[in-house]
Scaffold this active site. Structure first.
Site, mmCIF file in Angstrom:
data_model
loop_
_atom_site.group_PDB
_atom_site.id
_atom_site.type_symbol
_atom_site.label_atom_id
_atom_site.label_comp_id
_atom_site.label_asym_id
_atom_site.label_seq_id
_atom_site.Cartn_x
_atom_site.Cartn_y
_atom_site.Cartn_z
ATOM 1 N N CYS A 79 -3.969 0.518 -2.664
ATOM 2 C CA CYS A 79 -3.839 -0.642 -1.784
ATOM 3 C C CYS A 79 -2.830 -1.640 -2.350
ATOM 4 O O CYS A 79 -2.580 -1.681 -3.556
ATOM 5 C CB CYS A 79 -5.190 -1.335 -1.624
ATOM 6 S SG CYS A 79 -6.470 -0.282 -0.920
ATOM 7 N N ASN A 125 0.847 -1.186 0.000
ATOM 8 C CA ASN A 125 0.000 0.000 0.000
ATOM 9 C C ASN A 125 0.888 1.243 0.000
ATOM 10 O O ASN A 125 1.958 1.277 0.611
ATOM 11 C CB ASN A 125 -1.013 -0.006 1.150
ATOM 12 C CG ASN A 125 -0.409 -0.090 2.539
ATOM 13 O OD1 ASN A 125 0.613 -0.730 2.753
ATOM 14 N ND2 ASN A 125 -1.062 0.532 3.506
ATOM 15 N N GLU A 146 -3.104 -4.876 -2.684
ATOM 16 C CA GLU A 146 -3.702 -5.881 -3.563
ATOM 17 C C GLU A 146 -3.809 -5.370 -4.994
ATOM 18 O O GLU A 146 -3.460 -6.069 -5.944
ATOM 19 C CB GLU A 146 -5.095 -6.281 -3.061
ATOM 20 C CG GLU A 146 -5.109 -6.874 -1.678
ATOM 21 C CD GLU A 146 -5.279 -5.848 -0.559
ATOM 22 O OE1 GLU A 146 -5.834 -6.212 0.483
ATOM 23 O OE2 GLU A 146 -4.868 -4.681 -0.722
ATOM 24 N N ASN A 185 -1.002 8.642 0.099
ATOM 25 C CA ASN A 185 -0.692 9.886 -0.582
ATOM 26 C C ASN A 185 -1.356 11.033 0.164
ATOM 27 O O ASN A 185 -2.443 10.855 0.726
ATOM 28 C CB ASN A 185 -1.202 9.808 -2.028
ATOM 29 C CG ASN A 185 -0.705 10.949 -2.860
ATOM 30 O OD1 ASN A 185 -1.291 12.028 -2.856
ATOM 31 N ND2 ASN A 185 0.376 10.720 -3.578
#
Length: 134
Positions: free
Chosen positions: A53, A42, A55, A45
């Site tokens: 993320c 991850n 994933e 910002n």
């Protein structure tokens, strides 16, 4: 490769997560059907909408390398279980609704569920859009 090995890869990469706001680190590792492994973390910002993320980051790395066929995904976090968020569930559903998701607080206490289990009735445009109309 077994679940524990893939989880340990996700756990190793989570140290590279960039989380100055939440401190919640996530690492992901996707095993492709061709045996390649794609990793992601991850990345937060200052413009929160720009956060990505682990994933989706791993999945994007796979797609960038021309891979869209996944065997399983493992997720490790800095705290406990790491089931994918709703956006990641939908993102993964697009490519692999039946892919197993492996997570746990450590490699000795892993749980597994498919994306379909985590996102029942997920949305795929190809399943709802009638291309024959055009």
């Amino acid at each position: 490769m077994d679940k524990k090995e893939l989880y340990l890869i996700a756990k190793e990469v989570l140290k590279n997560a960039y989380t100055p706001f939440s401190g919640f680190k996530v690492g992901a590792a996707i095993l492709a059907k061709d045996g390649r492994i794609f990793k992601g973390v991850n990345v937060e910002n200052s413009s929160f909408g720009g956060t990505i993320c682990a994933e989706r980051n791993a999945c994007l790395n796979a797609i960038t390398e021309g891979c869209k066929d996944f065997e399983m995904i493992a997720i490790a976090t800095s705290e406990g279980f790491g089931w994918p968020c709703g956006m990641c569930r939908q993102f993964l559903y697009e490519f692999a609704p039946d892919v197993p998701v492996i997570t746990g607080p450590d490699e000795n206490h892993l749980q597994e569920k498919t994306i379909k289990e985590l996102l029942p009735e997920g949305f795929r445009l190809e399943e709802t859009f009638d291309y024959n109309k055009f």
